[in-house]
Scaffold this motif. Structure first.
Motif, PDB file in Angstrom:
ATOM      1  N   LEU A 174     -10.869 125.604  28.812  1.00  0.00           N
ATOM      2  CA  LEU A 174      -9.546 126.096  29.201  1.00  0.00           C
ATOM      3  C   LEU A 174      -8.934 125.094  30.163  1.00  0.00           C
ATOM      4  O   LEU A 174      -9.584 124.691  31.137  1.00  0.00           O
ATOM      5  N   LEU A 175      -7.699 124.691  29.903  1.00  0.00           N
ATOM      6  CA  LEU A 175      -7.000 123.733  30.756  1.00  0.00           C
ATOM      7  C   LEU A 175      -5.712 124.352  31.257  1.00  0.00           C
ATOM      8  O   LEU A 175      -5.019 125.064  30.510  1.00  0.00           O
ATOM      9  N   VAL A 176      -5.387 124.078  32.507  1.00  0.00           N
ATOM     10  CA  VAL A 176      -4.239 124.691  33.175  1.00  0.00           C
ATOM     11  C   VAL A 176      -3.433 123.593  33.863  1.00  0.00           C
ATOM     12  O   VAL A 176      -3.978 122.867  34.712  1.00  0.00           O
ATOM     13  N   PRO A 177      -2.151 123.417  33.519  1.00  0.00           N
ATOM     14  CA  PRO A 177      -1.337 122.432  34.239  1.00  0.00           C
ATOM     15  C   PRO A 177      -0.994 122.940  35.637  1.00  0.00           C
ATOM     16  O   PRO A 177      -0.526 124.075  35.787  1.00  0.00           O
ATOM     17  N   ILE A 178      -1.256 122.126  36.645  1.00  0.00           N
ATOM     18  CA  ILE A 178      -0.983 122.524  38.034  1.00  0.00           C
ATOM     19  C   ILE A 178      -0.233 121.403  38.759  1.00  0.00           C
ATOM     20  O   ILE A 178      -0.283 120.239  38.341  1.00  0.00           O
ATOM     21  N   GLU A 179       0.470 121.767  39.805  1.00  0.00           N
ATOM     22  CA  GLU A 179       1.079 120.745  40.660  1.00  0.00           C
ATOM     23  C   GLU A 179      -0.044 119.971  41.344  1.00  0.00           C
ATOM     24  O   GLU A 179      -1.092 120.552  41.654  1.00  0.00           O
ATOM     25  N   PRO A 180       0.134 118.656  41.549  1.00  0.00           N
ATOM     26  CA  PRO A 180      -0.965 117.857  42.112  1.00  0.00           C
ATOM     27  C   PRO A 180      -1.551 118.482  43.373  1.00  0.00           C
ATOM     28  O   PRO A 180      -0.832 118.820  44.322  1.00  0.00           O
ATOM     29  N   THR A 181      -2.874 118.651  43.348  1.00  0.00           N
ATOM     30  CA  THR A 181      -3.616 119.375  44.378  1.00  0.00           C
ATOM     31  C   THR A 181      -4.937 118.646  44.604  1.00  0.00           C
ATOM     32  O   THR A 181      -5.555 118.200  43.628  1.00  0.00           O
ATOM     33  N   PRO A 182      -5.392 118.498  45.853  1.00  0.00           N
ATOM     34  CA  PRO A 182      -6.680 117.830  46.073  1.00  0.00           C
ATOM     35  C   PRO A 182      -7.798 118.462  45.239  1.00  0.00           C
ATOM     36  O   PRO A 182      -7.899 119.695  45.137  1.00  0.00           O
ATOM     37  N   SER A 183      -8.614 117.602  44.646  1.00  0.00           N
ATOM     38  CA  SER A 183      -9.647 118.080  43.725  1.00  0.00           C
ATOM     39  C   SER A 183     -10.592 119.088  44.363  1.00  0.00           C
ATOM     40  O   SER A 183     -11.046 120.028  43.696  1.00  0.00           O
ATOM     41  N   ASP A 184     -10.880 118.930  45.655  1.00  0.00           N
ATOM     42  CA  ASP A 184     -11.810 119.877  46.277  1.00  0.00           C
ATOM     43  C   ASP A 184     -11.206 121.277  46.363  1.00  0.00           C
ATOM     44  O   ASP A 184     -11.919 122.286  46.229  1.00  0.00           O
ATOM     45  N   GLN A 185      -9.875 121.359  46.546  1.00  0.00           N
ATOM     46  CA  GLN A 185      -9.224 122.674  46.552  1.00  0.00           C
ATOM     47  C   GLN A 185      -9.242 123.310  45.161  1.00  0.00           C
ATOM     48  O   GLN A 185      -9.455 124.515  45.021  1.00  0.00           O
ATOM     49  N   VAL A 186      -9.011 122.485  44.130  1.00  0.00           N
ATOM     50  CA  VAL A 186      -9.051 122.991  42.752  1.00  0.00           C
ATOM     51  C   VAL A 186     -10.468 123.470  42.423  1.00  0.00           C
ATOM     52  O   VAL A 186     -10.658 124.523  41.815  1.00  0.00           O
ATOM     53  N   SER A 187     -11.458 122.697  42.862  1.00  0.00           N
ATOM     54  CA  SER A 187     -12.855 123.073  42.623  1.00  0.00           C
ATOM     55  C   SER A 187     -13.178 124.415  43.268  1.00  0.00           C
ATOM     56  O   SER A 187     -13.841 125.268  42.661  1.00  0.00           O
ATOM     57  N   ALA A 188     -12.709 124.603  44.488  1.00  0.00           N
ATOM     58  CA  ALA A 188     -12.988 125.857  45.203  1.00  0.00           C
ATOM     59  C   ALA A 188     -12.330 127.040  44.491  1.00  0.00           C
ATOM     60  O   ALA A 188     -12.941 128.110  44.339  1.00  0.00           O
ATOM     61  N   TYR A 189     -11.093 126.857  44.025  1.00  0.00           N
ATOM     62  CA  TYR A 189     -10.396 127.923  43.303  1.00  0.00           C
ATOM     63  C   TYR A 189     -11.125 128.232  41.993  1.00  0.00           C
ATOM     64  O   TYR A 189     -11.333 129.404  41.638  1.00  0.00           O
TER      65      TYR A 189
END
Length: 291
Positions: A174-189
């Protein structure tokens, strides 16, 4: 003698075109190169401006397989490379596949294409979120589809749109387009989503790859959101017994949860019918903020 072919104005040495790469289907290297040429308009936007890693399998899926991030020896001067942050190698660079000639050149090496969730312009700033749904037998595609539907609904509650593709192996991405966000924050979410899924569907979802717990469940792998990790690109062939492709699918197909294995000959008809189902990922207007 290695044939020289001109591709969009670039002269390429294409070798061993008659070599069988997938013995189960008799698929040759020439057929693989033809596949990438006819699929290039759909594939290229998904690797555009992203450093690619290659899983190479020059003697087929049963031969030696090796993962490489560094540009291989003999890389033509016109193939774009980009600096990438790597703690163990301060001057590291990787290939960026920008056009049809560089795609065909890379495909001639017999590779899977893998990309990070960030672009070369902003290393470590993810513009997409990925969840890799990996079933533990006897769970299979049907269970992956059930998990995908739950995750789609959960992501929608946070204002995020999910798009599905087969991994080309045994699961779904599953892929989700997001506004650029630090990878560690995306990982945590992403990890929080997997934990929430496990709490909601404990008989179906796992948030960590515990082999003892795997049978009959779907591991929601959130780790590929880490800046150093990569995911198989849409439309890449996989180093499998048959020439399977990581194929974008409709949510109606996820609902039906069957016949979700696609080979290289299936992709051109699907593109004619659906277009690129993953195109929203490459449209900045579709990106949404991570909550």
């Amino acid at each position: 003698m290695t044939p020289i072919t001109e591709v969009a104005g670039r002269r390429l040495s294409l070798s061993n075109l008659g070599k069988v790469i997938h013995p189960a289907t008799g698929t040759t290297k020439g057929e693989i190169l033809h596949y990438y040429a006819v699929t290039s308009q759909a594939l290229l936007p998904h690797v555009q401006n992203r450093p690619v890693s290659f899983l190479r399998y020059p003697d087929g899926p049963d031969g030696q397989r090796f993962f490489t991030k560094n540009p291989p020896p003999g890389t033509p001067s016109w193939v774009r490379t980009t600096p990438v942050p790597r703690s163990d190698e301060p001057d590291a660079t990787q290939i960026v596949v920008t056009d049809l000639p560089s795609l065909v050149w890379a495909a001639n090496l017999v590779v899977e294409f893998h990309t990070p969730q960030w672009t070369a312009d902003e290393p470590g700033m993810a513009d997409r979120l990925v969840l890799d749904l990996d079933p533990g037998p006897p769970a299979g595609m049907s269970e992956c589809c059930a998990v995908a539907r739950w995750l789609r609904s959960r992501l929608a509650a946070d204002g995020l749109d999910a798009y599905a593709k087969t991994s080309g192996a045994k699961g779904l991405h599953l892929l989700v387009p997001i506004e650029p966000t630090p990878s560690d924050q995306v990982s945590a979410y992403a990890k929080a989503l997997a934990l929430e899924g496990e709490a909601a569907l404990p008989r179906l979802i796992l948030h960590r790859m515990n082999r003892v717990l795997r049978p009959g469940k779907v591991f929601v792998d959130h780790s590929q959101n880490a800046a150093a990790k990569t995911t198989a690109a849409p439309y890449t062939l996989r180093a499998r017994t048959e020439p399977t492709v990581s194929t974008p699918i409709t949510w109606e197909e996820v609902e039906a949860a069957r016949d979700l294995v696609f080979r290289l000959e299936d992709i051109a008809p699907r593109l004619s019918r659906f277009g690129d189902l993953m195109s929203p990922l490459t449209d900045p207007a579709r990106a949404r903020p991570l909550p």
